[in-house]
Design an enzyme around this catalytic site. Structure first.
Site, PDB file in Angstrom:
ATOM      1  N   TYR A  43      87.968   7.476 -57.358  1.00  0.00           N
ATOM      2  CA  TYR A  43      88.529   7.404 -58.697  1.00  0.00           C
ATOM      3  C   TYR A  43      89.093   6.019 -59.005  1.00  0.00           C
ATOM      4  O   TYR A  43      89.856   5.833 -59.910  1.00  0.00           O
ATOM      5  CB  TYR A  43      89.638   8.469 -58.776  1.00  0.00           C
ATOM      6  CG  TYR A  43      90.136   8.761 -60.146  1.00  0.00           C
ATOM      7  CD1 TYR A  43      89.345   9.436 -61.060  1.00  0.00           C
ATOM      8  CD2 TYR A  43      91.412   8.371 -60.529  1.00  0.00           C
ATOM      9  CE1 TYR A  43      89.817   9.705 -62.318  1.00  0.00           C
ATOM     10  CE2 TYR A  43      91.894   8.646 -61.789  1.00  0.00           C
ATOM     11  CZ  TYR A  43      91.091   9.312 -62.674  1.00  0.00           C
ATOM     12  OH  TYR A  43      91.563   9.589 -63.916  1.00  0.00           O
ATOM     13  N   TYR A  75      86.696  19.080 -61.385  1.00  0.00           N
ATOM     14  CA  TYR A  75      87.707  20.146 -61.344  1.00  0.00           C
ATOM     15  C   TYR A  75      87.186  21.526 -60.895  1.00  0.00           C
ATOM     16  O   TYR A  75      87.945  22.488 -60.924  1.00  0.00           O
ATOM     17  CB  TYR A  75      88.327  20.295 -62.740  1.00  0.00           C
ATOM     18  CG  TYR A  75      89.372  19.256 -63.118  1.00  0.00           C
ATOM     19  CD1 TYR A  75      89.105  17.897 -63.011  1.00  0.00           C
ATOM     20  CD2 TYR A  75      90.622  19.632 -63.615  1.00  0.00           C
ATOM     21  CE1 TYR A  75      90.058  16.945 -63.385  1.00  0.00           C
ATOM     22  CE2 TYR A  75      91.576  18.699 -63.998  1.00  0.00           C
ATOM     23  CZ  TYR A  75      91.286  17.354 -63.881  1.00  0.00           C
ATOM     24  OH  TYR A  75      92.230  16.428 -64.254  1.00  0.00           O
ATOM     25  N   HIS A  89      96.015  16.572 -70.146  1.00  0.00           N
ATOM     26  CA  HIS A  89      95.638  15.248 -69.633  1.00  0.00           C
ATOM     27  C   HIS A  89      95.935  14.195 -70.696  1.00  0.00           C
ATOM     28  O   HIS A  89      95.909  14.502 -71.892  1.00  0.00           O
ATOM     29  CB  HIS A  89      94.132  15.243 -69.292  1.00  0.00           C
ATOM     30  CG  HIS A  89      93.725  14.128 -68.375  1.00  0.00           C
ATOM     31  ND1 HIS A  89      93.565  12.834 -68.814  1.00  0.00           N
ATOM     32  CD2 HIS A  89      93.462  14.113 -67.034  1.00  0.00           C
ATOM     33  CE1 HIS A  89      93.219  12.067 -67.782  1.00  0.00           C
ATOM     34  NE2 HIS A  89      93.149  12.818 -66.686  1.00  0.00           N
ATOM     35  N   GLY A  90      96.183  12.966 -70.276  1.00  0.00           N
ATOM     36  CA  GLY A  90      96.308  11.862 -71.235  1.00  0.00           C
ATOM     37  C   GLY A  90      94.974  11.662 -71.958  1.00  0.00           C
ATOM     38  O   GLY A  90      93.918  12.014 -71.416  1.00  0.00           O
ATOM     39  N   ASP A  91      95.022  11.066 -73.135  1.00  0.00           N
ATOM     40  CA  ASP A  91      93.764  10.932 -73.904  1.00  0.00           C
ATOM     41  C   ASP A  91      92.991   9.661 -73.533  1.00  0.00           C
ATOM     42  O   ASP A  91      92.063   9.280 -74.221  1.00  0.00           O
ATOM     43  CB  ASP A  91      94.059  10.960 -75.416  1.00  0.00           C
ATOM     44  CG  ASP A  91      94.916   9.775 -75.840  1.00  0.00           C
ATOM     45  OD1 ASP A  91      95.312   8.961 -74.968  1.00  0.00           O
ATOM     46  OD2 ASP A  91      95.205   9.665 -77.044  1.00  0.00           O
ATOM     47  N   THR A 122     100.774   7.059 -72.867  1.00  0.00           N
ATOM     48  CA  THR A 122     101.851   6.073 -73.064  1.00  0.00           C
ATOM     49  C   THR A 122     101.420   4.773 -72.409  1.00  0.00           C
ATOM     50  O   THR A 122     101.205   4.745 -71.204  1.00  0.00           O
ATOM     51  CB  THR A 122     103.153   6.569 -72.361  1.00  0.00           C
ATOM     52  OG1 THR A 122     103.322   7.946 -72.665  1.00  0.00           O
ATOM     53  CG2 THR A 122     104.353   5.755 -72.779  1.00  0.00           C
ATOM     54  N   ASP A 204      72.833 -22.469 -44.925  1.00  0.00           N
ATOM     55  CA  ASP A 204      73.639 -21.499 -44.181  1.00  0.00           C
ATOM     56  C   ASP A 204      73.612 -21.839 -42.686  1.00  0.00           C
ATOM     57  O   ASP A 204      73.004 -21.141 -41.877  1.00  0.00           O
ATOM     58  CB  ASP A 204      73.050 -20.097 -44.461  1.00  0.00           C
ATOM     59  CG  ASP A 204      73.805 -18.980 -43.771  1.00  0.00           C
ATOM     60  OD1 ASP A 204      74.948 -19.210 -43.344  1.00  0.00           O
ATOM     61  OD2 ASP A 204      73.228 -17.873 -43.657  1.00  0.00           O
TER      62      ASP A 204
HETATM   63  C1  SPV Z   1      74.923 -13.319 -44.608  1.00  0.00           C
HETATM   64  O1  SPV Z   1      75.026 -12.626 -45.630  1.00  0.00           O
HETATM   65  O2  SPV Z   1      75.216 -14.507 -44.561  1.00  0.00           O
HETATM   66  C2  SPV Z   1      74.448 -12.696 -43.366  1.00  0.00           C
HETATM   67  C3  SPV Z   1      73.517 -11.567 -43.433  1.00  0.00           C
HETATM   68  O3  SPV Z   1      74.771 -13.195 -42.315  1.00  0.00           O
HETATM   69  S1  SPV Z   1      71.922 -12.215 -43.331  1.00  0.00           S
HETATM   70  O4  SPV Z   1      71.781 -13.216 -44.360  1.00  0.00           O
HETATM   71  O5  SPV Z   1      71.000 -11.120 -43.482  1.00  0.00           O
HETATM   72  O6  SPV Z   1      71.789 -12.838 -41.990  1.00  0.00           O
HETATM   73 MG    MG Z   2      75.667 -15.069 -42.479  1.00  0.00          MG
END
Ligand code: SPV
Ligand code: MG
Length: 431
Positions: A43, A75, A89-91, A122, A204
């Site tokens: 929720y 519910y 319930h609140g609206d 409120t 990376d």
């Molecule tokens: C990342 O998101 O940098 C990961 C996952 O290490 S992967 O890219 O699949 O290696």
């Molecule tokens: Mg990674």
């Protein structure tokens, strides 16, 4: 006396709630429903106090007949059991995903002539302040950090989406969909090395250093409350990793996942197309153990990522490493694969689960993307990470916009697919 039912999903009683109770009392005896933790997390509210304390809190409200626990957002069970003459319930649930709950109540009541009474919600400065204090509390390190472990106990599979900035964090925080009368949302955020590096236009390869990664985390933390799992790459030198564990813990990060590679790390999705070296079991176990020894809370998790399938070292190697890493203290394991077919992942999960029923298993279904969360959970997966999909969806959209503006020498042609300026300036919460 007629029976009146009011469901509460709050940790703090404010004048808005008291007003609802005052109105409800005019119709008969008031029964309050306390939404269970499992239901609350669907929720879009995360409890800051346990269910038992919420029940006690509600019992202390003047003139209440009784308090029951409502176990589901919808519910059905509670209405079938109590058959209230009225639900009050609140609206404020007439639009958005919560409208599904309202429709559910209307349908259930109409089956036997019960009535829904909606009270103007409120929303004054005081109530707003309490709301934002509650949100602020959830964003504090001690609440955020433990939330991942809490989620592992509350939901069969923790759904995690990548975030690499404040705005992507907000998308993960706020996106809720209604599906077959249920609400669905992400539970946590993954600060991916790939997406964090990509956002900075860098490869990376652990080039984006820890200070910069921490800055990204802080940007996300400033505007969200959901727990954060950091992609910690190789974890670096053990001597550095122990300091980073302390820093992450202090900030309120819930878990770091480190992968068993060494030397120049490249993204796993390159697999064996590039040179990558797996760490020895012994060295990696030492790194895990040192990290566990350095951590100060019981809540922070160090999750060990196994690259054996990525590097084509075989299932036995993957399993041997998983067992060794758990033995060394890992709080979870992540198994990765870049195959489109999920069968090697499922085989690993089944074999690992045959003698380890508890250690959380994490998977990243970027390549094996046909499998659903429920199927993965049925093989013992506890955390599913969608590691890069926000980045990969935004990038082509931005590229196309840039190309079209160049092509048409104006912005009119792209405007229809853009978010209206009014919407973008109201997307961000103001204090
Ligand atoms: C990342 O998101 O940098 C990961 C996952 O290490 S992967 O890219 O699949 O290696
Ligand atoms: Mg990674």
């Amino acid at each position: 006396m007629a029976k009146v039912y009011v469901c509460f999903c709050t940790d703090v009683i404010h004048e808005g709630h008291l007003n609802i109770i005052e109105q409800a009392k005019k119709y008969g005896d008031v029964v309050i429903g306390a939404l269970s933790d499992e239901a609350l997390i669907k929720y879009n509210r995360f409890p800051t106090i346990p269910l038992e304390e919420r029940v006690e809190l509600y019992k202390r409200i003047d003139g209440i007949d009784s308090v029951v626990v409502q176990n589901t957002v919808m519910y059905e069970d509670v209405i079938n059991e109590l058959h209230p003459d009225y639900v009050v319930h609140g609206d404020n649930w007439k639009s958005g995903p919560e409208a599904a709950i309202r429709n559910n109540v209307i349908k259930l009541l109409s089956a036997y002539g019960g009535k829904l009474i909606e009270i103007p919600y409120t929303y004054n400065e005081k109530v707003k302040k309490i709301d934002s204090q509650l949100k602020e509390k959830l964003s504090m390190p001690e609440y955020r950090r433990r939330r991942l472990r809490q989620l592992l106990n509350l939901t069969p599979v923790v759904k995690v989406m990548e975030a690499h900035s404040g705005i992507t964090g907000l998308i993960v925080e706020k996106t809720v969909v209604e599906e077959n009368g249920e609400l669905n949302q992400f539970d946590a955020m993954w600060v991916s090395s790939l997406c964090d590096s990509t956002a900075k236009g860098k490869p990376d390869i652990e080039l984006v250093d820890m200070s910069s990664r921490l800055r990204t985390i802080d940007d996300i933390m400033e505007v969200t409350t959901k727990p954060i799992i950091l992609d910690g790459d190789t974890g670096g030198l053990t001597e550095h990793f122990v300091y980073n564990v302390r820093t992450l813990e202090r900030m309120g990060v819930s878990a770091v996942i480190i992968e068993d590679k060494t030397g120049l790390k490249k993204n796993s999705l390159f697999g064996t197309e590039v040179e990558q070296t797996q760490d020895s079991i012994e060295n990696f176990c030492e790194k895990i153990a040192a990290g566990k020894k350095a951590q100060l809370t019981d809540e922070f998790m160090i999750i060990a990522r196994i690259e054996s399938l990525i590097l084509e070292k075989g299932m036995d190697d993957a399993l041997a490493r998983a067992r060794a890493y758990v033995e060394a203290g890992a709080d979870g394991i992540m198994i990765h694969s870049r195959k489109k077919d999920p069968s090697e992942i499922l085989e690993f999960c089944d074999l690992f689960r045959s003698d380890d029923k508890d250690t959380p298993i994490v998977v990243v279904p970027s390549s094996f993307n046909t499998i659903t969360e429920a199927e993965l959970a049925s093989h013992g997966v506890s955390i599913v990470i969608y590691a890069n999909q926000l980045t990969r969806s935004a990038f082509p959209a931005m590229q196309k916009t840039a190309e079209d503006i160049l092509r048409f020498h104006r912005a009119k042609e792209v405007d229809d697919r853009l978010m209206p300026i009014k919407e973008i300036i109201t997307l961000i919460d103001e204090i």
